[in-house]
Design a protein around this motif. Structure first.
Motif, PDB file in Angstrom:
ATOM      1  N   TRP A 252       0.829  -1.206   0.000  1.00  0.00           N
ATOM      2  CA  TRP A 252       0.000   0.000   0.000  1.00  0.00           C
ATOM      3  C   TRP A 252       0.865   1.258   0.000  1.00  0.00           C
ATOM      4  CZ3 TRP A 252      -0.548   4.126   3.353  1.00  0.00           C
ATOM      5  CH2 TRP A 252      -1.625   4.976   3.082  1.00  0.00           C
ATOM      6  N   LEU A 253       1.971   1.248   0.749  1.00  0.00           N
ATOM      7  CA  LEU A 253       2.854   2.414   0.780  1.00  0.00           C
ATOM      8  C   LEU A 253       3.433   2.704  -0.602  1.00  0.00           C
ATOM      9  CD1 LEU A 253       4.814   1.875   4.130  1.00  0.00           C
ATOM     10  CD2 LEU A 253       3.134   3.656   3.633  1.00  0.00           C
ATOM     11  N   GLU A 254       3.854   1.657  -1.311  1.00  0.00           N
ATOM     12  CA  GLU A 254       4.395   1.861  -2.652  1.00  0.00           C
ATOM     13  C   GLU A 254       3.313   2.372  -3.597  1.00  0.00           C
ATOM     14  OE1 GLU A 254       6.281  -1.674  -4.032  1.00  0.00           O
ATOM     15  OE2 GLU A 254       8.131  -1.282  -2.911  1.00  0.00           O
ATOM     16  N   ARG A 255       2.121   1.777  -3.519  1.00  0.00           N
ATOM     17  CA  ARG A 255       1.042   2.204  -4.393  1.00  0.00           C
ATOM     18  C   ARG A 255       0.607   3.627  -4.080  1.00  0.00           C
ATOM     19  NH1 ARG A 255      -0.482   2.628  -9.189  1.00  0.00           N
ATOM     20  NH2 ARG A 255      -2.709   3.024  -9.436  1.00  0.00           N
ATOM     21  N   PHE A 256       0.575   3.992  -2.808  1.00  0.00           N
ATOM     22  CA  PHE A 256       0.180   5.344  -2.416  1.00  0.00           C
ATOM     23  C   PHE A 256       1.163   6.363  -2.975  1.00  0.00           C
ATOM     24  CE2 PHE A 256       0.595   8.887   0.599  1.00  0.00           C
ATOM     25  CZ  PHE A 256      -0.706   9.399   0.539  1.00  0.00           C
ATOM     26  N   GLN A 257       2.460   6.037  -2.948  1.00  0.00           N
ATOM     27  CA  GLN A 257       3.459   6.967  -3.476  1.00  0.00           C
ATOM     28  C   GLN A 257       3.265   7.195  -4.964  1.00  0.00           C
ATOM     29  OE1 GLN A 257       6.546   6.135  -5.540  1.00  0.00           O
ATOM     30  NE2 GLN A 257       6.670   8.364  -5.662  1.00  0.00           N
ATOM     31  N   VAL A 258       2.989   6.130  -5.713  1.00  0.00           N
ATOM     32  CA  VAL A 258       2.772   6.264  -7.158  1.00  0.00           C
ATOM     33  C   VAL A 258       1.508   7.085  -7.428  1.00  0.00           C
ATOM     34  CG1 VAL A 258       2.284   5.002  -9.287  1.00  0.00           C
ATOM     35  CG2 VAL A 258       4.011   4.142  -7.700  1.00  0.00           C
ATOM     36  N   MET A 259       0.442   6.816  -6.689  1.00  0.00           N
ATOM     37  CA  MET A 259      -0.814   7.557  -6.870  1.00  0.00           C
ATOM     38  C   MET A 259      -0.627   9.033  -6.534  1.00  0.00           C
ATOM     39  SD  MET A 259      -3.499   4.797  -5.232  1.00  0.00           S
ATOM     40  CE  MET A 259      -4.841   5.983  -5.266  1.00  0.00           C
ATOM     41  N   ARG A 260       0.177   9.334  -5.507  1.00  0.00           N
ATOM     42  CA  ARG A 260       0.421  10.727  -5.137  1.00  0.00           C
ATOM     43  C   ARG A 260       1.152  11.455  -6.252  1.00  0.00           C
ATOM     44  NH1 ARG A 260       3.921  10.545  -0.409  1.00  0.00           N
ATOM     45  NH2 ARG A 260       5.572  10.396  -1.957  1.00  0.00           N
ATOM     46  N   GLU A 261       2.127  10.805  -6.870  1.00  0.00           N
ATOM     47  CA  GLU A 261       2.868  11.429  -7.957  1.00  0.00           C
ATOM     48  C   GLU A 261       1.989  11.591  -9.197  1.00  0.00           C
ATOM     49  OE1 GLU A 261       6.200  12.677  -8.187  1.00  0.00           O
ATOM     50  OE2 GLU A 261       5.741  12.668  -6.041  1.00  0.00           O
ATOM     51  N   GLU A 262       1.169  10.598  -9.500  1.00  0.00           N
ATOM     52  CA  GLU A 262       0.303  10.680 -10.676  1.00  0.00           C
ATOM     53  C   GLU A 262      -0.768  11.748 -10.514  1.00  0.00           C
ATOM     54  OE1 GLU A 262      -1.127   6.702 -11.146  1.00  0.00           O
ATOM     55  OE2 GLU A 262       0.502   6.141 -12.509  1.00  0.00           O
ATOM     56  N   ALA A 263      -1.142  12.062  -9.267  1.00  0.00           N
ATOM     57  CA  ALA A 263      -2.170  13.080  -9.033  1.00  0.00           C
ATOM     58  C   ALA A 263      -1.629  14.494  -9.201  1.00  0.00           C
ATOM     59  CB  ALA A 263      -2.750  12.908  -7.624  1.00  0.00           C
TER      60      ALA A 263
END
Length: 391
Positions: A252-263
């Protein structure tokens, strides 16, 4: 005991050598990633590889010594199970090679065996009951501590590449990865190894900021995991919950980081005027004068530049010394002067965000596919074409 463990590792190094090979292959893949999308190798992957091995070796010795001092028990079934499962996961996706996944699953198997084992499989029952779930979860916490500190100190690789944003725009980005092979030679177990790793992207932020935030988040996660293990160490249901959280939280931490950058709005896009830097090459004037990714070169020697060709032309007007007008990511202007000589094959030493008109689909990779071993190799072997030559 530490010396005995080191001698055992030298006598039986095969697990550790395979882990080193997997980490080395990933470094080679990142080199191919840069060549496939940018047409040039940017990062110093050999230096990063040796640094990662050194960090992992020292951390592995320290962790093994701490386990020996604290009498944390391991069995050879623990070592073989974690290593085999982690290696198999790495062939599917290198992100899954992290011990958070293999260690959590093996710990869960050991916890489940406390109340159920297949009655018609006595060998499986013996294997599962020989596992030490608490010790494996402590190993996960220790490996994540190494990952957090190494990420916080930016001990990973930031590889520039091209990707397609959610709006279909081709933009520059950085694939952030770090691999730190840890040899573990705990008493009672064969010398095995684990591979904590950190992956992510920098799309709307500089790589340094993403590394910093990633190191903070994984360190907080490690502290919470250690606290939970301390209070629930004698509770089988509690350890089961901790194992599940360790398995899911890391992903989840890795996915959250990617989602934060994509946003966020992409940082490495073609500006309305000037040329924006995606990467700088080591040993070049650009590196020496401190040009950084995300900055925009607006003028060279008083001449406006809107493409690498304009920049080449402006430098050729005065190849001995140029004055750059640079705009940073906050919109502030600064002027830099540097000597550049005609014999310098890269002139300034920058790789710029390319114009979409000069980019084909074969030069663009999807972030979600970077960890897939075979698919990435096929995309690399399909051809390495230059997008824009460095200026």
């Amino acid at each position: 005991m530490v010396l005995h463990g080191l001698l055992a590792l030298l006598h039986f190094p095969w697990f550790y050598l395979v882990t080193l090979l997997l980490a080395g292959i990933q470094h080679l893949r990142q080199r191919h990633l840069e060549r496939a999308t940018l047409g040039i190798k940017v990062t110093r992957d050999v230096l990063h590889a040796f640094r990662s091995i050194g960090i992992g070796l020292l951390a592995g010795i320290a962790i093994s010594a701490a386990f020996d001092y604290a009498h944390v028990p391991f069995s050879w079934q623990d070592g073989v199970s974690v290593w085999v499962l982690g290696t198999l996961f790495s062939l599917i996706d290198m992100r899954l090679a992290c011990v958070s996944y293999s260690g959590s699953l093996v710990a869960l198997a050991g916890l489940v065996s406390a109340w159920w084992v297949p009655g018609n499989a006595p060998q499986v029952a013996v294997w599962l009951r020989a596992l030490h779930p608490f010790s494996l979860l402590v190993l996960i916490a220790a490996a994540n501590a190494v990952e957090g500190v190494a990420t916080f100190l930016q001990m990973g690789i930031a590889s520039p590449f091209l990707m397609k944003s959610r709006r279909g725009q081709i933009v520059g980005a950085f694939l952030l990865q770090g691999f730190w092979p840890l040899p573990i030679f705990a008493l009672g177990s064969v010398p095995f190894s684990v591979l904590p790793n950190r992956t992510g992207i920098a799309l709307g932020s500089p790589p340094q900021r993403v590394f910093f935030l990633g190191g903070v988040s994984i360190s907080l996660y490690t502290i919470l995991l250690a606290i939970a293990l301390f209070f629930l160490r004698h509770s089988t249901p509690g350890l089961t919950i901790v194992a599940l959280l360790a398995l899911l939280s890391h992903a989840w931490l890795e996915r959250f980081q990617v989602m934060r950058e994509e946003a966020q709005s992409p940082l490495y896009v073609r500006p309305k005027s000037g040329v924006r830097i995606l990467a700088t090459l080591s040993g070049t004037p650009a590196k020496r004068i401190g040009l950084t990714p995300g900055e925009t070169i607006a003028r060279v020697g008083g001449m406006p530049v809107n493409s690498p060709y304009d920049l080449h032309f402006a430098i050729d007007q005065n190849p001995a010394y140029v004055k750059l007008e640079v705009i940073d990511s906050r919109g502030e202007m600064r002027w830099i002067g540097t000597p550049i000589f005609e014999r310098d094959p890269h002139h300034l030493g920058c790789v710029f965000v390319p114009d979409e008109r000069g980019v084909t689909e074969t030069n663009v990779l999807s972030v979600g596919k970077q960890g897939r071993f075979f698919k990435l190799w096929r995309s690399v072997d399909a051809g390495e074409r230059t997008v824009e030559t460095p200026a």
